[in-house]
Design a protein around this motif. Structure first.
Motif, short mmCIF file in Angstrom:
data_model
loop_
_atom_site.label_atom_id
_atom_site.label_comp_id
_atom_site.label_asym_id
_atom_site.label_seq_id
_atom_site.Cartn_x
_atom_site.Cartn_y
_atom_site.Cartn_z
N TRP A 49 34.87 34.20 37.72
CA TRP A 49 35.46 35.72 37.54
C TRP A 49 35.70 36.44 38.63
O TRP A 49 35.30 36.24 39.64
CB TRP A 49 33.97 36.49 36.80
N SER A 50 36.74 37.22 38.51
CA SER A 50 37.10 38.18 39.36
C SER A 50 36.60 39.55 39.06
O SER A 50 36.12 39.87 37.99
CB SER A 50 38.67 38.30 39.70
N ARG A 51 36.38 40.48 40.19
CA ARG A 51 35.81 41.82 39.51
C ARG A 51 36.70 42.62 38.57
O ARG A 51 36.16 43.17 37.51
CB ARG A 51 35.34 42.62 40.96
N PRO A 52 38.06 42.62 38.76
CA PRO A 52 38.77 43.21 37.85
C PRO A 52 38.87 42.68 36.34
O PRO A 52 38.77 43.37 35.55
CB PRO A 52 40.43 43.12 38.35
N GLU A 53 38.33 41.39 36.20
CA GLU A 53 38.26 40.61 34.99
C GLU A 53 37.08 41.23 34.36
O GLU A 53 36.97 41.40 33.25
CB GLU A 53 38.30 38.93 35.07
N VAL A 54 36.07 41.31 35.11
CA VAL A 54 34.72 41.94 34.40
C VAL A 54 35.12 43.24 33.72
O VAL A 54 34.79 43.63 32.83
CB VAL A 54 33.80 41.95 35.59
N LEU A 55 35.75 44.22 34.55
CA LEU A 55 36.09 45.42 34.04
C LEU A 55 36.94 45.36 32.89
O LEU A 55 36.71 46.06 31.94
CB LEU A 55 37.01 46.12 35.36
N GLN A 56 37.99 44.36 32.93
CA GLN A 56 38.76 44.34 31.59
C GLN A 56 37.91 43.67 30.55
O GLN A 56 37.89 44.14 29.24
CB GLN A 56 39.77 43.32 32.05
#
Length: 289
Positions: free
Chosen positions: A45-52
């Motif tokens: 995961w990337s952090r922006p993907e978690v946000l998404q």
């Protein structure tokens, strides 16, 4: 408190440098006793993907626990950054400040914030750089972190950015994410608990491991055999994996199962140390009593 949620998710978070992180894991389970499952197993995961995922793919009526500090110490000095005239007045303003200061930092990282001339004075950073307002020792603690300590945990100050066990960078990067959730996912107790819908809370995975019978100093689980014993202690069925498992994934799986078991407990939503002022400025760790 009657059962309020239909799903329970736990996110082991990371503030490490870079785009994708083996330290991020997401697990989820529904009501009942089915084993929690990893979301996108094998994915880094990337952090922006978690946000998404939180804003676009989160199932309805989900209690989300994120393993980070949702604010900084405030109550001990009546300020996040004592002596600085621009110090934020509450947690939401702090989140906005971090995100604004780090607007050019990629991947929800926070280098610009901790390198800010005034703000850096309050942090302990790598290379022996301890700000003159850090305060020495283990650093400043929130009221919730003092409550964690009373339970037998060993919390770390979010002003400490040094060492393998530090949580400062992950907490600060997480605050950028929390700011971007504004209006889409409430963060308890900084936002009041709504009567319906999904909610995000701060978790400390050691508390979940303790609820599963682990000692604080042995809270990390790295075999599926140990994981399944912990899940059974939380009223959950076994996972079907075999062999080794990294502690990020096991932390997320155990915490999702713990949230499902204990989220109905009214006293966890009304801890003794939580006042309206603490809720507004420091927030709280779900499960810290």
């Amino acid at each position: 408190m009657t059962e309020r949620f239909q799903h329970y998710a736990a996110i082991d978070w990371s503030g490490a440098v870079g785009e994708r992180h083996k330290g991020i894991a997401v697990a989820i389970c529904a009501t009942g006793d089915a084993a929690p499952e990893l979301v996108r197993p094998g994915h880094r995961w990337s952090r922006p993907e978690v946000l998404q995922w939180l804003t676009e793919d989160l199932p309805a009526d989900t209690l989300v626990g994120m393993d980070l500090g949702i604010s900084l110490a405030f109550a001990d000095r009546s300020s996040f950054f004592p002596g600085w005239t621009d110090s934020p007045a509450d947690a939401r303003t702090l989140w906005a400040l971090i995100d604004r200061t780090c607007a050019d930092d990629p991947h929800l990282s926070v280098s610009s914030f901790v390198d800010h001339a005034e703000i850096a004075r309050h942090f302990r950073r790598h290379g022996g750089r301890e700000g003159d307002l850090f305060g020495g020792g283990r650093g400043r603690f929130r009221v919730a972190e003092t409550a964690q300590q009373a339970m037998g945990c060993k919390p770390y100050s979010n002003f400490n950015l040094v060492g393998a066990a530090q949580v400062g960078k992950s907490s600060l990067s997480g605050m950028r994410l929390l700011h971007r959730l504004a209006g889409r996912l409430p963060v308890w107790p900084i936002h009041p608990l709504p009567e319906r819908g999904s909610v995000l809370v701060e978790i400390y995975t050691t508390i979940a491991a303790m609820a599963a019978g682990r000692r604080p100093e042995r809270s990390k689980i790295r075999t599926v055999e140990e994981l399944n014993r912990a899940l059974a202690a939380l009223g959950s069925r076994r996972v079907a994996y075999e062999g080794a498992i990294d502690d990020h994934k096991s932390d997320a799986l155990i915490t999702a199962a713990w949230l499902r078991r204990d989220a109905h407990r009214a006293e966890l939503w009304n801890p003794r140390g939580l006042t309206s002022e603490i809720a507004r400025t420091e927030g709280w760790t779900f499960g810290a009593e």
